[in-house]
Design a protein around this motif. Structure first.
Motif, PDB file in Angstrom:
ATOM      1  N   CYS A  37       0.844  -1.196   0.000  1.00 53.85           N
ATOM      2  CA  CYS A  37       0.000   0.000   0.000  1.00 53.85           C
ATOM      3  C   CYS A  37       0.880   1.247   0.000  1.00 53.85           C
ATOM      4  O   CYS A  37       1.789   1.374   0.824  1.00 53.85           O
ATOM      5  N   PHE A  38       0.591   2.162  -0.911  1.00 53.96           N
ATOM      6  CA  PHE A  38       1.318   3.419  -0.984  1.00 53.96           C
ATOM      7  C   PHE A  38       0.509   4.527  -0.317  1.00 53.96           C
ATOM      8  O   PHE A  38      -0.732   4.449  -0.249  1.00 53.96           O
ATOM      9  N   PRO A  39       1.172   5.584   0.175  1.00 52.54           N
ATOM     10  CA  PRO A  39       0.469   6.673   0.870  1.00 52.54           C
ATOM     11  C   PRO A  39      -0.610   7.346   0.026  1.00 52.54           C
ATOM     12  O   PRO A  39      -1.553   7.916   0.564  1.00 52.54           O
ATOM     13  N   CYS A  40      -0.470   7.280  -1.301  1.00 61.40           N
ATOM     14  CA  CYS A  40      -1.428   7.967  -2.172  1.00 61.40           C
ATOM     15  C   CYS A  40      -2.693   7.148  -2.414  1.00 61.40           C
ATOM     16  O   CYS A  40      -3.555   7.553  -3.193  1.00 61.40           O
ATOM     17  N   GLY A  41      -2.832   5.994  -1.775  1.00 59.82           N
ATOM     18  CA  GLY A  41      -4.017   5.170  -1.969  1.00 59.82           C
ATOM     19  C   GLY A  41      -3.905   4.228  -3.138  1.00 59.82           C
ATOM     20  O   GLY A  41      -4.915   3.853  -3.739  1.00 59.82           O
ATOM     21  N   THR A  42      -2.694   3.836  -3.482  1.00 62.96           N
ATOM     22  CA  THR A  42      -2.444   2.896  -4.571  1.00 62.96           C
ATOM     23  C   THR A  42      -1.886   1.602  -4.001  1.00 62.96           C
ATOM     24  O   THR A  42      -1.086   1.623  -3.060  1.00 62.96           O
ATOM     25  N   VAL A  43      -2.307   0.486  -4.581  1.00 61.59           N
ATOM     26  CA  VAL A  43      -1.851  -0.828  -4.145  1.00 61.59           C
ATOM     27  C   VAL A  43      -1.021  -1.455  -5.262  1.00 61.59           C
ATOM     28  O   VAL A  43      -1.445  -1.463  -6.419  1.00 61.59           O
ATOM     29  N   LYS A  44       0.145  -1.959  -4.897  1.00 60.72           N
ATOM     30  CA  LYS A  44       0.958  -2.719  -5.849  1.00 60.72           C
ATOM     31  C   LYS A  44       0.813  -4.206  -5.538  1.00 60.72           C
ATOM     32  O   LYS A  44       1.093  -4.646  -4.427  1.00 60.72           O
ATOM     33  N   LEU A  45       0.346  -4.963  -6.532  1.00 59.89           N
ATOM     34  CA  LEU A  45       0.206  -6.405  -6.382  1.00 59.89           C
ATOM     35  C   LEU A  45       1.296  -7.101  -7.186  1.00 59.89           C
ATOM     36  O   LEU A  45       1.559  -6.737  -8.338  1.00 59.89           O
ATOM     37  N   VAL A  46       1.914  -8.092  -6.592  1.00 56.69           N
ATOM     38  CA  VAL A  46       2.889  -8.938  -7.274  1.00 56.69           C
ATOM     39  C   VAL A  46       2.254 -10.304  -7.466  1.00 56.69           C
ATOM     40  O   VAL A  46       1.862 -10.958  -6.499  1.00 56.69           O
ATOM     41  N   LEU A  47       2.121 -10.710  -8.727  1.00 49.50           N
ATOM     42  CA  LEU A  47       1.431 -11.950  -9.069  1.00 49.50           C
ATOM     43  C   LEU A  47       2.422 -12.971  -9.601  1.00 49.50           C
ATOM     44  O   LEU A  47       3.319 -12.623 -10.385  1.00 49.50           O
ATOM     45  N   PRO A  48       2.290 -14.237  -9.218  1.00 49.94           N
ATOM     46  CA  PRO A  48       3.200 -15.269  -9.724  1.00 49.94           C
ATOM     47  C   PRO A  48       2.849 -15.669 -11.147  1.00 49.94           C
ATOM     48  O   PRO A  48       1.684 -15.752 -11.525  1.00 49.94           O
ATOM     49  N   LYS A  69      11.439 -13.198 -13.632  1.00 49.72           N
ATOM     50  CA  LYS A  69      11.071 -14.328 -14.480  1.00 49.72           C
ATOM     51  C   LYS A  69       9.820 -15.022 -13.978  1.00 49.72           C
ATOM     52  O   LYS A  69       9.090 -15.651 -14.740  1.00 49.72           O
ATOM     53  N   TYR A  70       9.560 -14.889 -12.676  1.00 53.02           N
ATOM     54  CA  TYR A  70       8.459 -15.647 -12.076  1.00 53.02           C
ATOM     55  C   TYR A  70       7.367 -14.752 -11.497  1.00 53.02           C
ATOM     56  O   TYR A  70       6.550 -15.223 -10.708  1.00 53.02           O
ATOM     57  N   HIS A  71       7.349 -13.474 -11.847  1.00 48.65           N
ATOM     58  CA  HIS A  71       6.286 -12.617 -11.324  1.00 48.65           C
ATOM     59  C   HIS A  71       6.084 -11.421 -12.237  1.00 48.65           C
ATOM     60  O   HIS A  71       6.941 -11.085 -13.066  1.00 48.65           O
ATOM     61  N   LEU A  72       4.935 -10.787 -12.100  1.00 48.99           N
ATOM     62  CA  LEU A  72       4.664  -9.494 -12.730  1.00 48.99           C
ATOM     63  C   LEU A  72       3.923  -8.626 -11.727  1.00 48.99           C
ATOM     64  O   LEU A  72       3.343  -9.130 -10.755  1.00 48.99           O
ATOM     65  N   GLU A  73       3.928  -7.319 -11.973  1.00 46.83           N
ATOM     66  CA  GLU A  73       3.355  -6.373 -11.014  1.00 46.83           C
ATOM     67  C   GLU A  73       2.289  -5.506 -11.673  1.00 46.83           C
ATOM     68  O   GLU A  73       2.376  -5.205 -12.868  1.00 46.83           O
ATOM     69  N   VAL A  74       1.307  -5.104 -10.870  1.00 43.70           N
ATOM     70  CA  VAL A  74       0.293  -4.143 -11.314  1.00 43.70           C
ATOM     71  C   VAL A  74       0.092  -3.112 -10.212  1.00 43.70           C
ATOM     72  O   VAL A  74       0.215  -3.427  -9.020  1.00 43.70           O
ATOM     73  N   LEU A  75      -0.205  -1.875 -10.607  1.00 44.18           N
ATOM     74  CA  LEU A  75      -0.530  -0.802  -9.675  1.00 44.18           C
ATOM     75  C   LEU A  75      -2.014  -0.495  -9.795  1.00 44.18           C
ATOM     76  O   LEU A  75      -2.526  -0.295 -10.901  1.00 44.18           O
ATOM     77  N   ILE A  76      -2.706  -0.450  -8.655  1.00 44.27           N
ATOM     78  CA  ILE A  76      -4.156  -0.266  -8.651  1.00 44.27           C
ATOM     79  C   ILE A  76      -4.502   0.936  -7.788  1.00 44.27           C
ATOM     80  O   ILE A  76      -4.228   0.954  -6.581  1.00 44.27           O
ATOM     81  N   LYS A  77      -5.084   1.944  -8.401  1.00 46.26           N
ATOM     82  CA  LYS A  77      -5.473   3.167  -7.706  1.00 46.26           C
ATOM     83  C   LYS A  77      -6.842   2.995  -7.054  1.00 46.26           C
ATOM     84  O   LYS A  77      -7.776   2.460  -7.668  1.00 46.26           O
ATOM     85  N   THR A  78      -6.984   3.460  -5.825  1.00 47.22           N
ATOM     86  CA  THR A  78      -8.261   3.370  -5.115  1.00 47.22           C
ATOM     87  C   THR A  78      -9.190   4.477  -5.595  1.00 47.22           C
ATOM     88  O   THR A  78      -9.051   5.639  -5.206  1.00 47.22           O
ATOM     89  N   VAL A  79     -10.143   4.124  -6.459  1.00 43.94           N
ATOM     90  CA  VAL A  79     -11.054   5.124  -7.019  1.00 43.94           C
ATOM     91  C   VAL A  79     -12.515   4.701  -6.942  1.00 43.94           C
ATOM     92  O   VAL A  79     -13.402   5.499  -7.190  1.00 43.94           O
ATOM     93  N   GLY A  80     -12.798   3.463  -6.599  1.00 44.53           N
ATOM     94  CA  GLY A  80     -14.183   2.983  -6.573  1.00 44.53           C
ATOM     95  C   GLY A  80     -14.403   1.981  -5.461  1.00 44.53           C
ATOM     96  O   GLY A  80     -13.536   1.743  -4.606  1.00 44.53           O
ATOM     97  N   GLU A  81     -15.567   1.359  -5.485  1.00 42.75           N
ATOM     98  CA  GLU A  81     -15.943   0.422  -4.423  1.00 42.75           C
ATOM     99  C   GLU A  81     -15.028  -0.801  -4.412  1.00 42.75           C
ATOM    100  O   GLU A  81     -14.551  -1.235  -3.360  1.00 42.75           O
ATOM    101  N   TRP A  82     -14.764  -1.362  -5.608  1.00 36.82           N
ATOM    102  CA  TRP A  82     -13.964  -2.579  -5.677  1.00 36.82           C
ATOM    103  C   TRP A  82     -12.529  -2.325  -5.226  1.00 36.82           C
ATOM    104  O   TRP A  82     -11.959  -3.091  -4.447  1.00 36.82           O
ATOM    105  N   THR A  83     -11.936  -1.244  -5.713  1.00 41.74           N
ATOM    106  CA  THR A  83     -10.557  -0.937  -5.346  1.00 41.74           C
ATOM    107  C   THR A  83     -10.438  -0.558  -3.870  1.00 41.74           C
ATOM    108  O   THR A  83      -9.420  -0.836  -3.232  1.00 41.74           O
ATOM    109  N   THR A  84     -11.483   0.069  -3.316  1.00 39.82           N
ATOM    110  CA  THR A  84     -11.483   0.389  -1.884  1.00 39.82           C
ATOM    111  C   THR A  84     -11.493  -0.887  -1.056  1.00 39.82           C
ATOM    112  O   THR A  84     -10.780  -0.999  -0.044  1.00 39.82           O
ATOM    113  N   LYS A  85     -12.301  -1.852  -1.479  1.00 36.79           N
ATOM    114  CA  LYS A  85     -12.331  -3.131  -0.778  1.00 36.79           C
ATOM    115  C   LYS A  85     -10.984  -3.841  -0.863  1.00 36.79           C
ATOM    116  O   LYS A  85     -10.556  -4.513   0.080  1.00 36.79           O
TER     117      LYS A  85
END
Length: 743
Positions: free
Chosen positions: A350-361, A399-415
């Motif tokens: 979780c970043f201070p700006c309300g963004t979540v970084k997910l690391v997926l295998p 080689k074994y993961h990728l990342e996405v950044l998700i901004k908290t802007v709606g109901e789903w991202t808030t959850k």
């Protein structure tokens, strides 16, 4: 003398080898040219067919074509299928060997342009209006569709006037108008069928055709939207004209519930229109943006739309649009199989700006490009909702993961943010590190995106981001840095990142890119201009702007990686899947004709249409399913072998500790490369004007990810600079590329 003879022999052999290589290169180029020419020839002939059929010549040709196949196994259905749908399927077949053997590699991509020149795909023509930013190539396509609709209406209207006397010489003016309206309604339906042949092609996310022309799904989606609006208008005119005719004749109740066996089933058509209307209403911007879930769920009614469309028009007419529908079925089933697999999220930050970084295998043999994106479903939040996100990491960085950044802007991202915070709080109470009590489960579709890393063809890059639109550009920066580090081909030498954000705490997202300890100043010039629009001055110390996290979640995942059945995955298996399913469809249709339709003289339109759809579904499930099963086993075996060759790296575990390698070095470099301005937005006229003065005659790749207003502003400036290029003389060409994904 012997030495001289040996030297001569070596030269002779070397010359022979060079000659052999040249011959081989010539044969490869020839084969590529033949395949490409064949696909273009088929495509042009296919497009010309739609323009020709409404004319007198086309009508005669159509009648003769159907008559030539009368009495054969497939009859009229097979004749129309071969005429309308076979060309696009054949192109898909030819695309398989083309992208396997002749797809652009990174070296070819960078050597393709030796001299700066304009491109129809990257030259913005329209920058304001309901269609958004429209390139020259897209404008040509729009004009072609408009010309087709108008010319078809004209040809059909002329033909209708010529046919009018056949209804009787004693018709009153009112009866003549009624007959003309009835025939016009039928003509609108014929035009709809032609447009339907294209409707489903742009939304097949991993389509072999989109990979062939290197147009990713997020770009092609807008073509589907444009076609959908056009078809809705034509369908509305089709139904409205019939309703007026029935009203004039006083036969509305009986005609509405009519279910003909030797013609269109009216009730099925009205039900089909009802589903289409519901889908169209929820796509309107006010509804879609405010009630995205309603839009998403309603769009799944396309299944009912296709079924009742088949019941309404029958198998013969459905054959005109079957090619696009079938290719979409193939893509949808592949996505369904891929999304069944569930993985544990490796880490969430979780970043201070309300963004979540997910690391997926991910498995080591899963391939994608830096501007890729995925569709994500988090089981802990919802088992139905899927949301698209750009990949923020380079395929070379992990080689074994990728990342996405998700901004908290709606109901789903808030959850999602709450779920990560909850997991972090529970993990902090555990004595043993990296032993989470609460797993975050997810399913993934993708990655999708461009077939080639096309941003590598530009020596100069301008990346313009708005807010969370920085995500794909972080992937580009990371990819370029890793290419330089690993001494891989990399043309970009100057990168300017212009980033408009609301608050300064969003600057912490820049810390997700790891530059390590290498000095890239001699190979790459990175300049970052950040514009903080809602703050007049810096609220904290500069070093705190790059504070990375407020909470993190860590977990391990053994063997639970995302599926390799992806839109940019194995080319050979993807092509085999298309070919096998198509052959299976022809086989299933043959069995149906031999053992059921012909022996029992089945001729009801609506029933034949339903059987036709069942054949398509069965071929995808049986033949396509068998291919996918073999594909999955092969990829599993390959992935296991590659993992074994890693000499037990991480013990077969996918691990992420959320650390930032070389963080101190990177922060120092980042601060020196970043200029932060407060209280105003970027002045693109000034920025592009400065670039035009400093860059010589070179192609400049301009990439935009942000709201429509940002896209329009940048596109307008690119167009202005390009149009004024003659006055400036030796100036660069700005190539506009949008990476914004707006469903």
């Amino acid at each position: 003398m012997a030495v001289e003879d040996l030297h001569s022999a070596l030269i002779s052999n070397g010359g022979g080898y060079a000659k052999h290589s040249e011959q081989k290169s010539f044969l490869v180029s020839l084969a590529k040219w033949v395949l490409k020419s064949a696909m273009w020839l088929i495509f042009v002939a296919w497009i010309a067919l739609f323009f020709i059929i409404p004319t007198d010549f086309g009508s005669t040709f159509y009648t003769d074509w159907v008559a030539a196949t009368d009495g054969t196994l497939f009859g009229e259905t097979g004749s129309i299928l071969l005429l309308y749908s076979a060309p696009i399927i054949v192109i898909a077949f030819l695309a398989v060997p083309y992208i396997i053997f002749f797809g652009e590699d990174e070296e070819e991509l960078q050597q393709k342009k030796k001299k700066a020149k304009f491109s129809l795909w990257t030259f913005p023509v329209l920058v304001d209006g309901p269609l958004g930013v429209v390139s020259a190539a897209e404008m040509i396509g729009i004009i072609l569709f408009i010309v087709f609709v108008l010319s078809a209406l004209y040809s059909y209207t002329v033909a209708n006037f010529e046919m009018l006397p056949s209804y009787g010489d004693d018709l009153t003016e009112g009866e003549k108008r009624t007959f003309m309206l009835q025939m016009s309604a039928y003509c609108f339906g014929l035009i709809v069928l032609s447009c339907l042949a294209f409707l489903f092609l742009p939304i097949a996310r991993g389509s072999i055709l989109l990979r062939l022309i290197d147009i990713p799904f997020e770009h092609a989606t807008r073509y589907h939207v444009w076609l959908g609006n056009l078809i809705f208008f034509l369908v509305t005119m089709h139904g409205l004209c019939y309703m007026i005719v029935w009203m004039v004749r006083g036969i509305i109740p009986s005609e509405v519930i009519e279910w003909k066996s030797d013609g269109g089933a009216n009730l099925a058509g009205i039900i089909c229109y009802g589903f289409f209307l519901l889908i169209w209403v929820t796509t309107l911007p006010p509804v879609r943006k405010r009630y995205f879930e309603l839009f998403y769920y309603t769009h799944q009614l396309y299944v009912m739309f296709v079924i009742f469309l088949a019941l309404h028009i029958g198998g013969v007419n459905l054959s005109k649009a079957a090619g696009g529908i079938f290719l979409f079925m193939l893509d949808r089933f592949l996505r369904f199989c891929q999304s069944r697999k569930t993985v544990n999220i490796v880490s969430a930050t979780c970043f201070p700006c309300g963004t979540v970084k997910l690391v997926l295998p991910k498995p080591a043999n899963l391939r994608y490009n830096a501007l890729g994106f995925i569709f994500l479903q988090v089981k802990n939040i919802s088992s139905l909702q899927w949301h698209p996100f750009s990949v923020s990491s380079s395929p070379l960085n992990g080689k074994y993961h990728l990342e996405v950044l998700i901004k908290t802007v709606g109901e789903w991202t808030t959850k999602l943010m709450d779920t990560v915070s909850k997991t972090s709080a529970e993990d902090s109470e555990i004595q043993l590190p990296h032993t989470p009590t609460y797993q975050i489960m997810a399913s993934v579709e993708g990655p999708y995106g461009h077939e080639s890393p096309y941003y590598l063809r530009y020596e100069k890059l301008v990346l313009v981001a708005g807010g969370s639109g920085i995500s794909p550009f972080l992937a580009i920066l990371s990819d370029i840095l890793y290419r330089i580090k690993k001494k891989k081909p990399c043309l970009p030498q100057h990168v300017l990142l212009v980033w408009a954000i609301k608050t300064s705490n969003e600057l912490s997202l820049l810390s997700t890119v790891d530059m390590g300890s290498m000095d890239f100043s001699d190979r790459l010039n990175i300049e970052i201009q950040a514009y903080v629009t809602r703050e007049s001055e810096c609220p904290v110390e500069d070093v705190k702007l790059f504070e990375a996290t407020s909470c993190s979640v860590f977990s391990f995942s053994k063997g639970a990686t995302m599926s390799v059945l992806t839109g940019t995955g194995n080319k050979l298996w993807a092509g085999t899947y298309v070919i096998a399913s198509t052959i299976g469809f022809v086989f299933a249709l043959s069995l149906l004709d031999i053992f059921y339709i012909n022996p029992y003289s089945i001729d009801a339109w609506w029933y034949l249409g339903l059987l036709y759809v069942i054949c398509m579904v069965a071929s995808v499930l049986i033949f396509g399913g068998l291919t996918i099963g073999l594909w999955h086993l092969w990829e599993r075996k390959t992935s296991f072998r590659e993992a074994s060759e890693e000499n037990g790296e991480n013990g077969g575990l996918v691990q992420s500790n959320g650390g930032l390698t070389g963080k101190d070095v990177y922060q120092k470099t980042l601060i020196s490369a970043t200029t932060i301005q407060y209280g105003h937005r970027p002045n693109f006229s000034e920025i592009f004007g400065s670039l035009s003065e400093h860059f010589a005659q070179v192609d400049v790749g301009v990439f935009v990810c942000g709201p429509p207003t940002l896209q329009s502003s940048v596109a307008k400036e690119c167009r202005s600079q390009n149009l004024g290029r003659r006055r400036k003389g030796n100036s660069p060409i700005f190539h506009y590329n949008s990476h914004s994904f707006d469903l």
